[in-house]
Write a protein that holds these residues in place. Sequence first.
Motif, PDB file in Angstrom:
ATOM      1  N   ARG A  53       0.832  -1.200   0.000  1.00  0.00           N
ATOM      2  CA  ARG A  53       0.000   0.000   0.000  1.00  0.00           C
ATOM      3  C   ARG A  53       0.866   1.249   0.000  1.00  0.00           C
TER       4      ARG A  53
ATOM      5  N   TYR B 211       2.973   4.212  -3.647  1.00  0.00           N
ATOM      6  CA  TYR B 211       2.981   5.676  -3.632  1.00  0.00           C
ATOM      7  C   TYR B 211       4.402   6.225  -3.583  1.00  0.00           C
TER       8      TYR B 211
ATOM      9  N   ALA C  20       3.417   7.754  12.679  1.00  0.00           N
ATOM     10  CA  ALA C  20       2.327   8.040  13.605  1.00  0.00           C
ATOM     11  C   ALA C  20       1.039   7.319  13.198  1.00  0.00           C
TER      12      ALA C  20
ATOM     13  N   PRO D 125      -1.159   3.695  12.346  1.00  0.00           N
ATOM     14  CA  PRO D 125      -1.147   2.354  12.941  1.00  0.00           C
ATOM     15  C   PRO D 125      -0.472   1.309  12.048  1.00  0.00           C
TER      16      PRO D 125
ATOM     17  N   TRP E 254       1.974  -0.724  18.335  1.00  0.00           N
ATOM     18  CA  TRP E 254       1.653   0.227  17.261  1.00  0.00           C
ATOM     19  C   TRP E 254       0.159   0.317  16.961  1.00  0.00           C
TER      20      TRP E 254
ATOM     21  N   ARG F  70      -2.344   3.331  17.659  1.00  0.00           N
ATOM     22  CA  ARG F  70      -2.296   4.595  16.913  1.00  0.00           C
ATOM     23  C   ARG F  70      -3.537   4.798  16.048  1.00  0.00           C
ATOM     24  N   ARG F  71      -4.343   3.733  15.897  1.00  0.00           N
ATOM     25  CA  ARG F  71      -5.601   3.913  15.164  1.00  0.00           C
ATOM     26  C   ARG F  71      -6.523   4.891  15.887  1.00  0.00           C
TER      27      ARG F  71
ATOM     28  N   GLN G  85      -3.760  11.663  -3.801  1.00  0.00           N
ATOM     29  CA  GLN G  85      -3.045  10.401  -3.574  1.00  0.00           C
ATOM     30  C   GLN G  85      -2.664  10.222  -2.108  1.00  0.00           C
ATOM     31  N   LEU G  86      -2.273  11.340  -1.481  1.00  0.00           N
ATOM     32  CA  LEU G  86      -1.907  11.262  -0.069  1.00  0.00           C
ATOM     33  C   LEU G  86      -3.097  10.742   0.750  1.00  0.00           C
TER      34      LEU G  86
ATOM     35  N   ASP H  71      -5.639   9.020  -0.384  1.00  0.00           N
ATOM     36  CA  ASP H  71      -5.868   7.615  -0.745  1.00  0.00           C
ATOM     37  C   ASP H  71      -4.923   6.698   0.016  1.00  0.00           C
ATOM     38  N   MET H  72      -3.644   7.122   0.084  1.00  0.00           N
ATOM     39  CA  MET H  72      -2.651   6.278   0.737  1.00  0.00           C
ATOM     40  C   MET H  72      -2.983   6.083   2.212  1.00  0.00           C
ATOM     41  N   VAL H  73      -3.286   7.197   2.886  1.00  0.00           N
ATOM     42  CA  VAL H  73      -3.556   7.078   4.319  1.00  0.00           C
ATOM     43  C   VAL H  73      -4.821   6.245   4.551  1.00  0.00           C
TER      44      VAL H  73
ATOM     45  N   GLU I   6      -5.787   3.809   2.676  1.00  0.00           N
ATOM     46  CA  GLU I   6      -5.388   2.407   2.477  1.00  0.00           C
ATOM     47  C   GLU I   6      -4.645   1.860   3.682  1.00  0.00           C
ATOM     48  N   ILE I   7      -3.753   2.714   4.247  1.00  0.00           N
ATOM     49  CA  ILE I   7      -2.992   2.263   5.420  1.00  0.00           C
ATOM     50  C   ILE I   7      -3.939   1.920   6.562  1.00  0.00           C
ATOM     51  N   ARG I   8      -4.955   2.768   6.730  1.00  0.00           N
ATOM     52  CA  ARG I   8      -5.858   2.578   7.871  1.00  0.00           C
ATOM     53  C   ARG I   8      -7.094   1.763   7.505  1.00  0.00           C
ATOM     54  N   ARG I   9      -7.039   1.136   6.351  1.00  0.00           N
ATOM     55  CA  ARG I   9      -8.209   0.487   5.774  1.00  0.00           C
ATOM     56  C   ARG I   9      -9.048  -0.289   6.784  1.00  0.00           C
ATOM     57  N   ASP I  10      -8.372  -1.109   7.593  1.00  0.00           N
ATOM     58  CA  ASP I  10      -9.134  -2.013   8.460  1.00  0.00           C
ATOM     59  C   ASP I  10      -9.372  -1.433   9.844  1.00  0.00           C
TER      60      ASP I  10
ATOM     61  N   LEU J 160      -5.935  15.429   7.507  1.00  0.00           N
ATOM     62  CA  LEU J 160      -5.485  14.068   7.803  1.00  0.00           C
ATOM     63  C   LEU J 160      -5.695  13.723   9.270  1.00  0.00           C
TER      64      LEU J 160
END
Lengths: 255, 239
Positions: free
Chosen positions: A3, A7, A78, A80, B69, B72-73, B92-93, B95-97, B99-103, B141
Amino acid sequence: MLRIVKYVLYDILQNRIVIGYTLFLLAASLGLFNLSGDPTKGLVGLLNVVLIVIPLVSIVFATIHFYNASEFIELLAAQPIRRSVIVWSEFFGLAVAMILAVLVGIGIPVVLFASGATGLTLVIVAAGLSVAFVSIALLASVMTRDKAKGIGVALLLWFYFALLYDALVLYLMFSFADYPLEKAMVAVIALNPIDLARVVVLLQMDISALMGYTGALFREFLGTGWGIGFAFAVLMLWVFVPIVVAVRVFRRKDL
Amino acid sequence: MLESTLLSKSFGKLKALDSVSIRMEAGQAVSLVGPNGSGKTTFLKCLLGLVIPDSGDLTLNGQHILGTWDYRRHIGYMPQIGRYPDNMRVGQLFDMVKEIRRDTFKRVDDDLMRAFEVETFAHKTMRTLSGGTRQKVSACLAFLFDPDVLVLDEPTAGLDPLASEILKEKVLAEKSKGKLVLVTSHILSDLEELTTDVMYIIEGQVQFYQSIEALKSRTGEDKLNRALAQVMRKVDKGL
């Protein structure tokens, strides 16, 4: 991890330095093949470009990129996710970008002018060398806080591996000329990824005149096939050991 | 909700945090105030997992968070300086974040994105954005995933007055929903508007931590800046 990698890669591929570097490799390769006429001579000329330019650009670009991304890395840290994911993502992004530059800049000309086992070996070695120096750059970057110092360390490392190391090896050989040092020399070669790359390509080319002392030793001790295999395996160690250490250091680092 | 116990961190000889023991509850908005280099940002960074403390403990909702870690959610972070990859586009930024936090997120809160009209510059690359616009992106964000804890490091610095007001309203709205908000700023009037409590740090030590009301009545002043100035003078004299 994927993911983030996509990027990071997207950002790097649009970087002007990377585009310029690819074009430079392309121009240098095409020029050398056209000038020399003989594809083998062209490959030897290209080998010298590969051994000097690729480590320099890979280590300096990776270092600068990592420092410029420091606030972005902080933002990711920062989120998760595990810290290790961040370093691996940066590593794969940089590595893929550098490999693509090599494939386009060197791979295409080689296929056009000198497709064959030797040409293929040169491209693979150039890619391996790029990734090894990205890996070394990331290790140096996570261990140094200051950007100017980090870039200085990167340049010094390049200077050491590309230029200083051979001088040191020669000095060692002259100083201990009375002792049987051949086996030790094979081990000494393994400590420099650039020498390893040179040995792999020259063994494949089978040009004894250009192989130098260490290359000849390699062949004598290991034979061509094993020599290439051994040198390539050690080059892979140069890819993985620095990045694995870098991940370990980064996990405990204060950002 | 958030509890630190004897949290300490040194950078070489400098003691950035010295045995900080603090308890914060949901619905509180806490200002971290102190001179430059007093340890405010270090405290926030320990909470975010960016700085690893030498000793002490931190818990969030009763869970030990140091070295983990996943917690941090629950946190949204707006850094002091938002710098992003040059060629990445604003869209895109996000979208990326996502995706990172998707679940890990319950819902997307795009109030700020709409208020700041992020769509109008979503196609631009980060390199072309002004400092203030990047601050807007950072703010969006931080609030995007409706987190329980908001960490805002100098949130209004660099924002134009209108954007600054929008952000402040958002912070107040989130506070009233029972979020924990931590803010550092040197603009005391902002802090007075936004926060309920003040934590004053010097050289890594918490000098005092109390509600703004209590501070005002203790000092007999009706403005936060005056009350703080009075207390700071006392601290200087060692009283």
